[in-house]
Design a protein around this motif. Sequence first.
Motif, short mmCIF file in Angstrom:
data_model
loop_
_atom_site.label_atom_id
_atom_site.label_comp_id
_atom_site.label_asym_id
_atom_site.label_seq_id
_atom_site.Cartn_x
_atom_site.Cartn_y
_atom_site.Cartn_z
N PRO A 59 1.41 8.05 4.65
CA PRO A 59 0.80 9.30 4.18
C PRO A 59 -0.38 9.00 3.25
O PRO A 59 -0.28 8.15 2.37
CB PRO A 59 1.93 9.99 3.42
CG PRO A 59 3.19 9.34 3.90
CD PRO A 59 2.82 7.95 4.29
N SER A 60 -1.48 9.69 3.46
CA SER A 60 -2.67 9.49 2.64
C SER A 60 -3.63 10.65 2.86
O SER A 60 -3.67 11.23 3.95
CB SER A 60 -3.37 8.17 3.01
OG SER A 60 -4.53 7.99 2.23
N GLU A 61 -4.40 10.93 1.83
CA GLU A 61 -5.48 11.90 1.98
C GLU A 61 -6.64 11.29 2.78
O GLU A 61 -7.49 12.01 3.28
CB GLU A 61 -5.98 12.36 0.62
CG GLU A 61 -4.93 13.13 -0.17
CD GLU A 61 -5.39 13.42 -1.59
OE1 GLU A 61 -6.46 14.04 -1.77
OE2 GLU A 61 -4.68 12.99 -2.52
N TRP A 62 -6.69 9.96 2.88
CA TRP A 62 -7.69 9.29 3.72
C TRP A 62 -7.23 9.37 5.17
O TRP A 62 -6.05 9.17 5.46
CB TRP A 62 -7.85 7.83 3.33
CG TRP A 62 -8.39 7.58 1.96
CD1 TRP A 62 -7.75 6.96 0.94
CD2 TRP A 62 -9.69 7.91 1.47
NE1 TRP A 62 -8.55 6.89 -0.16
CE2 TRP A 62 -9.75 7.48 0.13
CE3 TRP A 62 -10.80 8.55 2.01
CZ2 TRP A 62 -10.88 7.64 -0.66
CZ3 TRP A 62 -11.94 8.72 1.23
CH2 TRP A 62 -11.97 8.27 -0.09
N ARG A 102 -9.48 4.68 6.62
CA ARG A 102 -8.80 3.45 6.21
C ARG A 102 -9.19 2.27 7.10
O ARG A 102 -9.35 1.15 6.61
CB ARG A 102 -7.28 3.66 6.18
CG ARG A 102 -6.89 4.55 4.98
CD ARG A 102 -5.42 4.81 4.92
NE ARG A 102 -5.08 5.92 5.81
CZ ARG A 102 -3.84 6.30 6.07
NH1 ARG A 102 -2.81 5.66 5.53
NH2 ARG A 102 -3.60 7.32 6.86
N GLU A 140 -5.49 4.57 -5.22
CA GLU A 140 -4.38 3.65 -4.98
C GLU A 140 -4.30 3.27 -3.50
O GLU A 140 -4.10 2.09 -3.16
CB GLU A 140 -3.07 4.29 -5.44
CG GLU A 140 -1.89 3.36 -5.36
CD GLU A 140 -0.62 4.00 -5.92
OE1 GLU A 140 0.45 3.77 -5.31
OE2 GLU A 140 -0.69 4.71 -6.93
N ASP A 141 -4.47 4.25 -2.62
CA ASP A 141 -4.43 3.98 -1.18
C ASP A 141 -5.56 3.05 -0.75
O ASP A 141 -5.36 2.14 0.05
CB ASP A 141 -4.49 5.29 -0.39
CG ASP A 141 -3.27 6.18 -0.59
OD1 ASP A 141 -2.24 5.70 -1.13
OD2 ASP A 141 -3.35 7.37 -0.21
N THR A 168 -15.96 5.08 -2.83
CA THR A 168 -14.74 4.28 -2.67
C THR A 168 -15.05 2.97 -1.96
O THR A 168 -14.58 1.90 -2.37
CB THR A 168 -13.67 5.08 -1.91
OG1 THR A 168 -13.37 6.26 -2.68
CG2 THR A 168 -12.41 4.27 -1.72
N THR A 172 2.13 0.67 5.90
CA THR A 172 2.09 1.71 4.87
C THR A 172 0.65 1.98 4.42
O THR A 172 0.24 3.14 4.30
CB THR A 172 2.96 1.30 3.66
OG1 THR A 172 4.30 1.14 4.11
CG2 THR A 172 2.91 2.35 2.57
N ALA A 173 -0.12 0.92 4.18
CA ALA A 173 -1.50 1.09 3.73
C ALA A 173 -2.37 1.78 4.77
O ALA A 173 -3.19 2.63 4.44
CB ALA A 173 -2.11 -0.27 3.36
N GLN A 219 -4.44 9.09 -6.29
CA GLN A 219 -3.66 8.58 -5.15
C GLN A 219 -4.58 7.99 -4.08
O GLN A 219 -4.25 6.96 -3.48
CB GLN A 219 -2.79 9.69 -4.54
CG GLN A 219 -1.89 9.19 -3.42
CD GLN A 219 -0.91 8.12 -3.89
OE1 GLN A 219 -0.17 8.33 -4.84
NE2 GLN A 219 -0.91 6.97 -3.24
N GLN A 220 -5.74 8.60 -3.85
CA GLN A 220 -6.68 8.04 -2.89
C GLN A 220 -7.20 6.68 -3.36
O GLN A 220 -7.40 5.78 -2.55
CB GLN A 220 -7.87 8.98 -2.67
CG GLN A 220 -7.55 10.16 -1.79
CD GLN A 220 -8.75 11.06 -1.66
OE1 GLN A 220 -9.23 11.63 -2.65
NE2 GLN A 220 -9.25 11.19 -0.44
#
Length: 193
Positions: free
Chosen positions: A58-61, A66, A151-152, A119, A53-54, A148-149
């Motif tokens: 789904p992520s904006e990164w 990542r 958090e991701d 980040t 998941t990480a 959200q980014q």
Amino acid sequence: MRLEVLNNGYSFGTKLLFGMIKFFSGFPLPDAARLVFYRPDFYGAPAKAFTQTAMRGPSEWSVGDRELMAAYVSRQNKCAFCVKAHTATSAGAYQDPKKVTQVLMDIENAPITPALLTTLLMISKLTRENAVTAADMRTVIHAGVSPQQIEDALAVCFAFNVTNRLADSFGFSVPTDEAFEAGAKYLLKRGYA
């Protein structure tokens, strides 16, 4: 000290699977993957699900971003196995090994966005100092990073702080560059599940 469980703590069926993977890939299964097969109900299945998941949820990164976060956290922790694994995977995702090397060697002058830079610096501080402040978060948000980014990124940071400690505690073997390249191709194609 390498624990014997990584060599022999598996059922016959699992050992057979490891042998088949080595036969078809030409490389032994990396210790990070071997670990998830040992007591999968206790560590393996939950760790795989969280990491998938990480790293691929789904992520904006991007996947490259990542994977770079994983490499950067691992570098802060001086985890040789994870630095090499996620440097190779990030380089493959970006199709730009030079960019990844620049970030790991001289982040302040690397060709990355201010959002990614702040980040990476934030998760680096969290890794080194085990804490971040409201001011640190304001800096990241001011650079254009969404909640959200954040958090991701924190999920990636958590996953690799755990994995780095396990890699060093269990004495993970550090394979050849060719093995890491093969592993990176697999991770980019199949993910962590």
